[in-house]
Design an enzyme around this catalytic site. Structure first.
Site, PDB file in Angstrom:
ATOM      1  N   LYS A  91       0.838  -1.207   0.000  1.00 18.69           N
ATOM      2  CA  LYS A  91       0.000   0.000   0.000  1.00 18.69           C
ATOM      3  C   LYS A  91       0.875   1.260   0.000  1.00 18.69           C
ATOM      4  O   LYS A  91       0.643   2.186  -0.764  1.00 18.69           O
ATOM      5  CB  LYS A  91      -0.894   0.012   1.252  1.00 18.69           C
ATOM      6  CG  LYS A  91      -1.583   1.337   1.490  1.00 18.69           C
ATOM      7  CD  LYS A  91      -2.441   1.333   2.733  1.00 18.69           C
ATOM      8  CE  LYS A  91      -1.721   1.704   4.005  1.00 18.69           C
ATOM      9  NZ  LYS A  91      -1.441   3.131   4.196  1.00 18.69           N
ATOM     10  N   ASN A  92       1.876   1.282   0.865  1.00 17.80           N
ATOM     11  CA  ASN A  92       2.670   2.501   1.015  1.00 17.80           C
ATOM     12  C   ASN A  92       3.631   2.736  -0.138  1.00 17.80           C
ATOM     13  O   ASN A  92       4.265   3.790  -0.211  1.00 17.80           O
ATOM     14  CB  ASN A  92       3.430   2.482   2.347  1.00 17.80           C
ATOM     15  CG  ASN A  92       2.493   2.730   3.518  1.00 17.80           C
ATOM     16  OD1 ASN A  92       1.317   3.039   3.331  1.00 17.80           O
ATOM     17  ND2 ASN A  92       3.018   2.585   4.733  1.00 17.80           N
TER      18      ASN A  92
ATOM     19  N   CYS B  82      -4.505  13.192  13.156  1.00 22.70           N
ATOM     20  CA  CYS B  82      -5.107  11.882  12.951  1.00 22.70           C
ATOM     21  C   CYS B  82      -4.928  11.132  14.257  1.00 22.70           C
ATOM     22  O   CYS B  82      -4.254  11.616  15.163  1.00 22.70           O
ATOM     23  CB  CYS B  82      -4.463  11.145  11.792  1.00 22.70           C
ATOM     24  SG  CYS B  82      -2.833  10.556  12.161  1.00 22.70           S
TER      25      CYS B  82
ATOM     26  N   ARG C  19       1.214  14.682  13.264  1.00 22.09           N
ATOM     27  CA  ARG C  19       1.730  14.459  11.907  1.00 22.09           C
ATOM     28  C   ARG C  19       1.700  15.694  11.001  1.00 22.09           C
ATOM     29  O   ARG C  19       0.953  15.745  10.024  1.00 22.09           O
ATOM     30  CB  ARG C  19       0.965  13.318  11.237  1.00 22.09           C
ATOM     31  CG  ARG C  19       1.130  11.999  11.959  1.00 22.09           C
ATOM     32  CD  ARG C  19       0.335  10.908  11.317  1.00 22.09           C
ATOM     33  NE  ARG C  19       1.095  10.189  10.308  1.00 22.09           N
ATOM     34  CZ  ARG C  19       0.603   9.156   9.631  1.00 22.09           C
ATOM     35  NH1 ARG C  19      -0.617   8.759   9.824  1.00 22.09           N
ATOM     36  NH2 ARG C  19       1.345   8.535   8.751  1.00 22.09           N
TER      37      ARG C  19
ATOM     38  N   ASP D  98       4.793   0.735  11.942  1.00 18.48           N
ATOM     39  CA  ASP D  98       3.587   0.073  11.422  1.00 18.48           C
ATOM     40  C   ASP D  98       3.484  -1.397  11.838  1.00 18.48           C
ATOM     41  O   ASP D  98       2.491  -2.056  11.517  1.00 18.48           O
ATOM     42  CB  ASP D  98       3.544   0.181   9.884  1.00 18.48           C
ATOM     43  CG  ASP D  98       3.195   1.586   9.415  1.00 18.48           C
ATOM     44  OD1 ASP D  98       2.815   2.418  10.262  1.00 18.48           O
ATOM     45  OD2 ASP D  98       3.304   1.847   8.205  1.00 18.48           O
TER      46      ASP D  98
ATOM     47  N   ARG E 123      -8.637  -0.177   4.786  1.00 11.64           N
ATOM     48  CA  ARG E 123      -7.748   0.805   4.151  1.00 11.64           C
ATOM     49  C   ARG E 123      -6.440   0.143   3.739  1.00 11.64           C
ATOM     50  O   ARG E 123      -5.830   0.572   2.760  1.00 11.64           O
ATOM     51  CB  ARG E 123      -7.416   1.934   5.146  1.00 11.64           C
ATOM     52  CG  ARG E 123      -8.591   2.842   5.450  1.00 11.64           C
ATOM     53  CD  ARG E 123      -8.125   4.021   6.257  1.00 11.64           C
ATOM     54  NE  ARG E 123      -6.932   4.597   5.643  1.00 11.64           N
ATOM     55  CZ  ARG E 123      -6.043   5.355   6.268  1.00 11.64           C
ATOM     56  NH1 ARG E 123      -6.215   5.652   7.540  1.00 11.64           N
ATOM     57  NH2 ARG E 123      -4.998   5.846   5.635  1.00 11.64           N
TER      58      ARG E 123
HETATM   59  C1  UD1 Z   1       4.640   6.864   6.244  1.00 10.84           C
HETATM   60  C2  UD1 Z   1       3.707   5.683   6.090  1.00 10.84           C
HETATM   61  C3  UD1 Z   1       3.147   5.267   7.440  1.00 10.84           C
HETATM   62  C4  UD1 Z   1       4.294   5.009   8.422  1.00 10.84           C
HETATM   63  C5  UD1 Z   1       5.259   6.189   8.466  1.00 10.84           C
HETATM   64  C6  UD1 Z   1       6.500   5.922   9.299  1.00 10.84           C
HETATM   65  C7  UD1 Z   1       2.795   5.981   3.874  1.00 10.84           C
HETATM   66  C8  UD1 Z   1       1.613   6.304   3.022  1.00 10.84           C
HETATM   67  N1  UD1 Z   1       2.631   6.065   5.197  1.00 10.84           N
HETATM   68  O1  UD1 Z   1       3.871   7.940   6.765  1.00 10.84           O
HETATM   69  O2  UD1 Z   1       2.359   4.088   7.259  1.00 10.84           O
HETATM   70  O3  UD1 Z   1       3.753   4.799   9.712  1.00 10.84           O
HETATM   71  O4  UD1 Z   1       5.700   6.514   7.133  1.00 10.84           O
HETATM   72  O5  UD1 Z   1       7.177   4.811   8.819  1.00 10.84           O
HETATM   73  O6  UD1 Z   1       3.841   5.614   3.383  1.00 10.84           O
HETATM   74  N2  UD1 Z   1       6.844  14.598  10.408  1.00 10.84           N
HETATM   75  C9  UD1 Z   1       6.931  15.938  10.685  1.00 10.84           C
HETATM   76  N3  UD1 Z   1       6.860  16.823   9.649  1.00 10.84           N
HETATM   77  C10 UD1 Z   1       6.699  16.413   8.343  1.00 10.84           C
HETATM   78  C11 UD1 Z   1       6.613  15.020   8.074  1.00 10.84           C
HETATM   79  C12 UD1 Z   1       6.701  14.147   9.134  1.00 10.84           C
HETATM   80  O7  UD1 Z   1       7.081  16.355  11.835  1.00 10.84           O
HETATM   81  O8  UD1 Z   1       6.623  17.250   7.447  1.00 10.84           O
HETATM   82  C13 UD1 Z   1       6.953  13.616  11.534  1.00 10.84           C
HETATM   83  C14 UD1 Z   1       5.706  12.767  11.706  1.00 10.84           C
HETATM   84  O9  UD1 Z   1       4.731  13.429  12.501  1.00 10.84           O
HETATM   85  C15 UD1 Z   1       6.280  11.541  12.362  1.00 10.84           C
HETATM   86  C16 UD1 Z   1       7.657  11.404  11.704  1.00 10.84           C
HETATM   87  O10 UD1 Z   1       7.953  12.691  11.183  1.00 10.84           O
HETATM   88  O11 UD1 Z   1       6.439  11.758  13.736  1.00 10.84           O
HETATM   89  C17 UD1 Z   1       7.749  10.376  10.583  1.00 10.84           C
HETATM   90  O12 UD1 Z   1       6.692  10.570   9.693  1.00 10.84           O
HETATM   91  P1  UD1 Z   1       6.795  10.178   8.151  1.00 10.84           P
HETATM   92  O13 UD1 Z   1       7.953   9.274   7.931  1.00 10.84           O
HETATM   93  O14 UD1 Z   1       6.735  11.426   7.355  1.00 10.84           O
HETATM   94  O15 UD1 Z   1       5.440   9.370   7.954  1.00 10.84           O
HETATM   95  P2  UD1 Z   1       4.453   9.420   6.749  1.00 10.84           P
HETATM   96  O16 UD1 Z   1       5.186   9.640   5.471  1.00 10.84           O
HETATM   97  O17 UD1 Z   1       3.310  10.322   7.076  1.00 10.84           O
END
Ligand code: UD1
Length: 420
Positions: A22-23, A118, A123, A307, A399
């Site tokens: 999915k990701n 969420c 996030r 995850d 999902r």
């Molecule tokens: C992706 C995955 C999700 C997984 C996560 C961590 C997808 C669609 N989703 O989510 O299933 O749990 O990686 O492996 O691939 N953060 C910030 N600012 C930003 C972006 C992130 O502070 O602009 C923080 C987030 O709140 C979190 C951390 O960074 O604490 C890591 O998040 P991130 O790796 O970006 O997760 P996602 O890409 O949202």
């Protein structure tokens, strides 16, 4: 709303097909916006999040057409006719924000709803926005929407991420592929889904080196073209079914699962007494003798994935001895704990860590799924419990897991979906 009923205590035995990740699929679908030509993706899982991404692309003017009859091949293409990603879609699925970079790179403007909070944490998307600003975009916040603009083309830059973000790395890689000049992404995420996206972009004509490392170098090109790409198998679905085999005391062959994508998950599951062996075409997973407590701390890949945390905790709740599970990625990802405790688990949360004291067995109970991975954690607990478990609010499950009840029932689990 659908519920899942499980009567626990049956060892699983048989084979489970692991679907496309999915990701990986979600950013790859967004990458389809980077060209007018067709991007054909195969091994697409049938998931609610894929339908949400399809709806999002469609309202941007991009066609998402099935190829063949099995619904696992999608042909994506067309010109962007609308640059707004509406709140109603983005609030359902955070990964919607991945259209921002492609929109700015292709048409120089984007209006994307801010995803908001969420259930697993705040996030934010600040890293996405700061990185795109370094490539020359400007943003304004208006009515809960991010209004982004670029005059002319995006321009390459060196971006050093202050911490690892999967989504920000994907966003910037897509945008940089069509920027003028060179972009360096330092402290980039290394998840297998990032490499999958990079390989697809290269097949579309992008120039990317450092794939699989924490430093990606992207030489922007004028335009990208169509390509065909097969999505990697889902490593989280793999790990989740490995836990299912283990908690039920059975043995299951996970078809198409890849050991090399599992990172620390394999080491930690093996430490806990789960046997994982590579065989032609997949992985054989079985519980050896008893399960033992093992510690896990979530980290960016190749560390233990956030995850997998909820599923691993369900497994550890019936292991002999204590385990410490520490969550370092999301601040609020222990909502499954009170539900597992309702089933007789002994878990205490102290800040970012949970101490799990294993019990001989769990007891079935009605429980509530609070997010996607928590849903699977409760199904695992139900498989390992005595008596009947009802998992309520399973829309989260759909999902990210395709036909979970059918896959488990085919291996002998007593599990069914109850509608309404
Ligand atoms: C992706 C995955 C999700 C997984 C996560 C961590 C997808 C669609 N989703 O989510 O299933 O749990 O990686 O492996 O691939 N953060 C910030 N600012 C930003 C972006 C992130 O502070 O602009 C923080 C987030 O709140 C979190 C951390 O960074 O604490 C890591 O998040 P991130 O790796 O970006 O997760 P996602 O890409 O949202």
């Amino acid at each position: 709303m659908d519920r899942i009923r499980i009567r626990g205590g049956r060892p699983l035995s048989g084979e489970i097909q692991i679907g496309g990740a999915k990701n990986a699929a979600l950013p790859l679908m967004a990458a389809g916006m980077l060209t007018d030509e067709r991007l054909v993706l195969s091994n697409v899982a049938k998931l609610a999040d894929i339908q949400t991404m399809t709806a999002l692309l469609t309202q941007h003017g991009i066609a998402v057409d099935p190829v063949g009859n099995d619904g696992r091949v999608l042909s994506i293409g067309g010109s962007i006719s609308n640059t707004e990603a509406p709140y109603d879609i983005v609030r359902k699925m955070r990964a919607s924000v991945l259209v921002l970079g492609p929109l700015l790179a292709r048409v120089g403007e984007a209006r994307v709803s801010l995803p908001g909070g969420c259930s697993i944490g705040t996030r934010p998307v600040d890293l996405h926005l700061k990185g795109l600003e370094q490539l020359g975009a400007t943003f304004e916040l208006d009515g809960g929407y991010i209004d982004g603009r670029v005059s002319g083309r995006l321009r390459g830059a060196k971006i050093v991420f202050p911490f690892v973000s999967v989504g920000a790395t994907e966003q910037l890689m897509m945008a940089a592929a069509l920027a003028d000049g060179q972009t360096i992404l330092a402290n980039a995420a290394r998840e297998p889904e990032i490499a999958d996206l990079a390989h697809c972009l290269v097949a579309m004509g992008a120039r990317i080196t450092g794939i699989g490392t924490d430093q990606l170098v992207i030489e922007g090109v004028e335009r990208l073209h169509g390509a065909s790409h097969a999505i990697i198998p889902d490593r989280i679905e793999t790990g989740s079914y490995a836990c299912a085999a283990a908690i039920s005391g059975g043995s299951v062959f996970l078809r198409d699962a890849r050991l090399e994508h599992l990172g620390a998950t394999v080491r930690i599951l093996r430490e806990a007494g789960v046997d994982i062996v590579e065989e032609p075409g997949g992985l054989m997973v079985k519980r050896l003798n008893g399960l033992h407590g093992a510690d896990a701390m979530t980290e960016p890949y190749p560390g233990f994935p956030t995850d997998m945390q909820a599923q691993f905790m369900a497994l550890m709740s019936v292991a002999e001895g204590a385990s410490m599970v520490t969550e370092t990625i999301f601040e609020n990802r222990f909502m499954h704990v009170p539900e597992l405790n309702r089933m007789g688990a002994r878990i205490n949360v102290h800040g970012a860590s949970a101490i799990v004291r294993g019990v001989p067995s769990l007891k079935g109970a009605p429980v509530m799924a609070t997010d996607l991975r928590a849903s699977l954690s409760l199904i695992l607990a139900g498989l390992g419990a005595k008596g009947e478990t009802i998992v309520n609010r399973v829309y989260h499950l759909d999902r990210g897991y395709e036909a979970v009840e059918r896959k488990l029932a085919a291996c002998g689990a007593d599990i069914e979906r109850i509608g309404g």
